[in-house]
Design a protein around this motif. Structure first.
Motif, PDB file in Angstrom:
ATOM      1  N   PHE A 132       0.816  -1.227   0.000  1.00 15.03           N
ATOM      2  CA  PHE A 132       0.000   0.000   0.000  1.00 15.03           C
ATOM      3  C   PHE A 132       0.847   1.275   0.000  1.00 15.03           C
ATOM      4  CE2 PHE A 132      -2.764  -3.007   2.581  1.00 15.03           C
ATOM      5  CZ  PHE A 132      -3.476  -3.424   1.477  1.00 15.03           C
ATOM      6  N   VAL A 133       2.024   1.210   0.612  1.00 12.85           N
ATOM      7  CA  VAL A 133       2.909   2.384   0.603  1.00 12.85           C
ATOM      8  C   VAL A 133       3.314   2.670  -0.849  1.00 12.85           C
ATOM      9  CG1 VAL A 133       5.089   3.376   1.402  1.00 12.85           C
ATOM     10  CG2 VAL A 133       3.747   1.949   2.943  1.00 12.85           C
ATOM     11  N   TYR A 134       3.661   1.601  -1.561  1.00 11.02           N
ATOM     12  CA  TYR A 134       4.014   1.737  -2.986  1.00 11.02           C
ATOM     13  C   TYR A 134       2.850   2.376  -3.757  1.00 11.02           C
ATOM     14  CZ  TYR A 134       4.407   0.210  -7.855  1.00 11.02           C
ATOM     15  OH  TYR A 134       4.411   0.178  -9.225  1.00 11.02           O
ATOM     16  N   GLU A 138       3.086   5.869  -5.744  1.00  6.30           N
ATOM     17  CA  GLU A 138       2.868   5.962  -7.196  1.00  6.30           C
ATOM     18  C   GLU A 138       1.793   7.004  -7.522  1.00  6.30           C
ATOM     19  OE1 GLU A 138       4.607   4.398  -9.820  1.00  6.30           O
ATOM     20  OE2 GLU A 138       5.906   4.142  -8.078  1.00  6.30           O
ATOM     21  N   ALA A 139       0.734   7.036  -6.711  1.00  8.23           N
ATOM     22  CA  ALA A 139      -0.339   8.016  -6.917  1.00  8.23           C
ATOM     23  C   ALA A 139       0.231   9.432  -6.768  1.00  8.23           C
ATOM     24  CB  ALA A 139      -1.476   7.786  -5.926  1.00  8.23           C
ATOM     25  N   VAL A 265      -4.372   3.459  -9.408  1.00  6.74           N
ATOM     26  CA  VAL A 265      -3.294   2.504  -9.177  1.00  6.74           C
ATOM     27  C   VAL A 265      -3.967   1.172  -8.843  1.00  6.74           C
ATOM     28  CG1 VAL A 265      -1.208   1.973  -7.853  1.00  6.74           C
ATOM     29  CG2 VAL A 265      -1.891   4.353  -8.189  1.00  6.74           C
ATOM     30  N   GLU A 266      -3.613   0.165  -9.603  1.00  4.24           N
ATOM     31  CA  GLU A 266      -4.225  -1.147  -9.424  1.00  4.24           C
ATOM     32  C   GLU A 266      -3.897  -1.746  -8.053  1.00  4.24           C
ATOM     33  OE1 GLU A 266      -1.813  -3.977 -11.618  1.00  4.24           O
ATOM     34  OE2 GLU A 266      -3.681  -4.923 -12.257  1.00  4.24           O
ATOM     35  N   CYS A 267      -4.871  -2.516  -7.512  1.00  2.90           N
ATOM     36  CA  CYS A 267      -4.660  -3.265  -6.272  1.00  2.90           C
ATOM     37  C   CYS A 267      -5.532  -4.498  -6.449  1.00  2.90           C
ATOM     38  CB  CYS A 267      -5.123  -2.437  -5.069  1.00  2.90           C
ATOM     39  SG  CYS A 267      -5.037  -3.299  -3.493  1.00  2.90           S
ATOM     40  N   SER A 268      -4.932  -5.648  -6.712  1.00  2.73           N
ATOM     41  CA  SER A 268      -5.776  -6.792  -7.088  1.00  2.73           C
ATOM     42  C   SER A 268      -6.508  -7.421  -5.903  1.00  2.73           C
ATOM     43  CB  SER A 268      -4.952  -7.873  -7.782  1.00  2.73           C
ATOM     44  OG  SER A 268      -5.819  -8.962  -8.059  1.00  2.73           O
ATOM     45  N   PRO A 269      -7.841  -7.599  -6.049  1.00  6.35           N
ATOM     46  CA  PRO A 269      -8.612  -8.284  -5.009  1.00  6.35           C
ATOM     47  C   PRO A 269      -8.755  -9.785  -5.296  1.00  6.35           C
ATOM     48  CG  PRO A 269     -10.105  -7.240  -6.563  1.00  6.35           C
ATOM     49  CD  PRO A 269      -8.715  -7.043  -7.107  1.00  6.35           C
ATOM     50  N   ASP A 296       1.406  -4.621  -8.443  1.00  5.94           N
ATOM     51  CA  ASP A 296       0.402  -3.738  -9.048  1.00  5.94           C
ATOM     52  C   ASP A 296       1.063  -2.711  -9.954  1.00  5.94           C
ATOM     53  OD1 ASP A 296      -1.676  -4.805  -7.305  1.00  5.94           O
ATOM     54  OD2 ASP A 296      -0.707  -3.676  -5.706  1.00  5.94           O
ATOM     55  N   ARG A 297       0.251  -2.088 -10.829  1.00  5.30           N
ATOM     56  CA  ARG A 297       0.800  -1.015 -11.670  1.00  5.30           C
ATOM     57  C   ARG A 297      -0.183   0.157 -11.807  1.00  5.30           C
ATOM     58  NH1 ARG A 297      -0.511  -3.528 -17.515  1.00  5.30           N
ATOM     59  NH2 ARG A 297      -0.220  -1.389 -18.205  1.00  5.30           N
ATOM     60  N   VAL A 298       0.335   1.261 -12.307  1.00  4.25           N
ATOM     61  CA  VAL A 298      -0.481   2.477 -12.446  1.00  4.25           C
ATOM     62  C   VAL A 298      -1.197   2.463 -13.797  1.00  4.25           C
ATOM     63  CG1 VAL A 298      -0.418   5.018 -12.443  1.00  4.25           C
ATOM     64  CG2 VAL A 298       1.278   3.728 -11.138  1.00  4.25           C
TER      65      VAL A 298
END
Ligand code: GYE
Length: 313
Positions: A132-134, A138-139, A265-269, A296-298
């Motif tokens: 989450f810090v990443y 990135e955001a 910013v992607e965060c896969s569930p 994850d990526r932006v």
């Protein structure tokens, strides 16, 4: 068919049926936070459908956003002697006593999507989550680039005390730290849901007037709520006010294609397969790495049209 072959196949059939009957059904308890966002619904679906595919008996419990309900569910899973537990912890702290009870009962606990703070890491088998810090960093970096390092920002935070709220805030601050003209002028929780995101954004617009250049929302649902508030205030989201958020759900891609959201910013569930694979390993007695990290990526809005059809949540 010859008599010998017939007898052999009948014997094989009886053998395979009795092995199937002997194999004990695996029972897993899953305590989910609630259904505050599209992300969480996708995660629930991923865990339920993986359990079904694997023939696991999943005991599902929805905590309606309350830690006390999660603790109750955990105690009930322990009393039922489930084989393993999946926990998506609403907040970081307060888990130690109940995790000790699970450990004493020799029930492995796999954490999904959010982490906990405990003095003894052996209280859980592993954590499967994004960084989450990443994501926050990135955001922040994306926004710094887009605004040439100058913006008055309002922040919509996630649930107070939740790992993604704490870490995304920290990461975003890091992402903009080299830019003294990027300032967070207001920051408040919108509890990771659309209705609260809208309400908080309305209040921000009232107090700050037109002095807001950008919104950083800790998840897409709150960004979508903010978009509504901005439109109702007679401004253009994505143009008059830039918006960056996190998760990468389908409706965020739609909002980007409509020009109303600028980046996510992607965060896969989709954590089901990894969660059950981890349970398998833990039940075989393996010691797992403490963090199984999702990459994850932006996705800035320019990519939305090309990517939307391949999005899975
Ligand atoms: O970003 C948000 C959800 O814990 C990573 O919780 C998860 C977060 C996700 O409600 O949409």
């Amino acid at each position: 068919m010859q008599r010998g072959t017939l007898i052999r196949s009948a014997f094989a059939l009886v053998l395979s049926c009795s092995t199937a009957l002997m194999a004990k059904e695996r029972v897993v308890g899953f305590t989910q936070i609630g259904a505050e966002s599209a992300w969480r619904t996708a995660e629930t679906e991923s865990i339920k459908s993986t359990a079904k595919e694997l023939g696991v008996n999943l005991k599902f419990s929805d905590a309606q956003g309350k830690q006390e309900n999660q603790i109750k569910a955990l105690r009930s899973f322990i009393a039922q002697k489930v084989d393993a537990i999946i926990l998506a912890p609403v907040v970081e702290t307060g888990w130690e006593p109940v995790l000790r009870e699970a450990k004493k009962a020799k029930i492995p606990v796999v954490l999904v999507d959010r982490g906990v703070k405990v003095s003894d890491e052996s209280l859980y088998a592993t954590l499967i989550s994004s960084d989450f810090v990443y994501e926050g960093r990135e955001a922040g970096k994306w926004l710094a680039k887009r605004t040439n390092g100058k913006a008055r920002i309002v922040e919509l935070q996630g649930t107070p005390g939740a790992a993604p709220a704490i870490d995304r805030k920290k990461g975003f601050a890091e992402g903009i730290q080299e830019h003294p003209d990027m300032k967070i002028v207001k920051s408040q929780t919108g509890n990771f849901n659309r209705a609260d995101g809208k309400q908080v954004m309305e209040a921000f617009l009232k107090s700050e007037g037109k002095n807001i250049d950008a919104v950083f929302a800790h998840n897409d649902d709150m960004a979508l709520g903010a978009i509504q508030a901005i439109e109702e205030a007679g401004l253009k989201p994505g143009k008059d006010i830039l918006i960056v958020s996190i998760d990468g759900v389908k409706s965020a891609f739609e909002a980007m294609m409509a020009g109303k959201l600028n980046s996510t910013v992607e965060c896969s569930p989709l954590l089901g397969p990894k969660a059950f694979a981890a349970i398998d390993r833990a039940l075989k007695g393996e010691t797992l790495e403490k963090w199984i990290k999702q990459e994850d990526r932006v996705f800035p809005q320019e990519l939305a049209a090309a990517e939307i059809s391949s999005r899975k949540y």
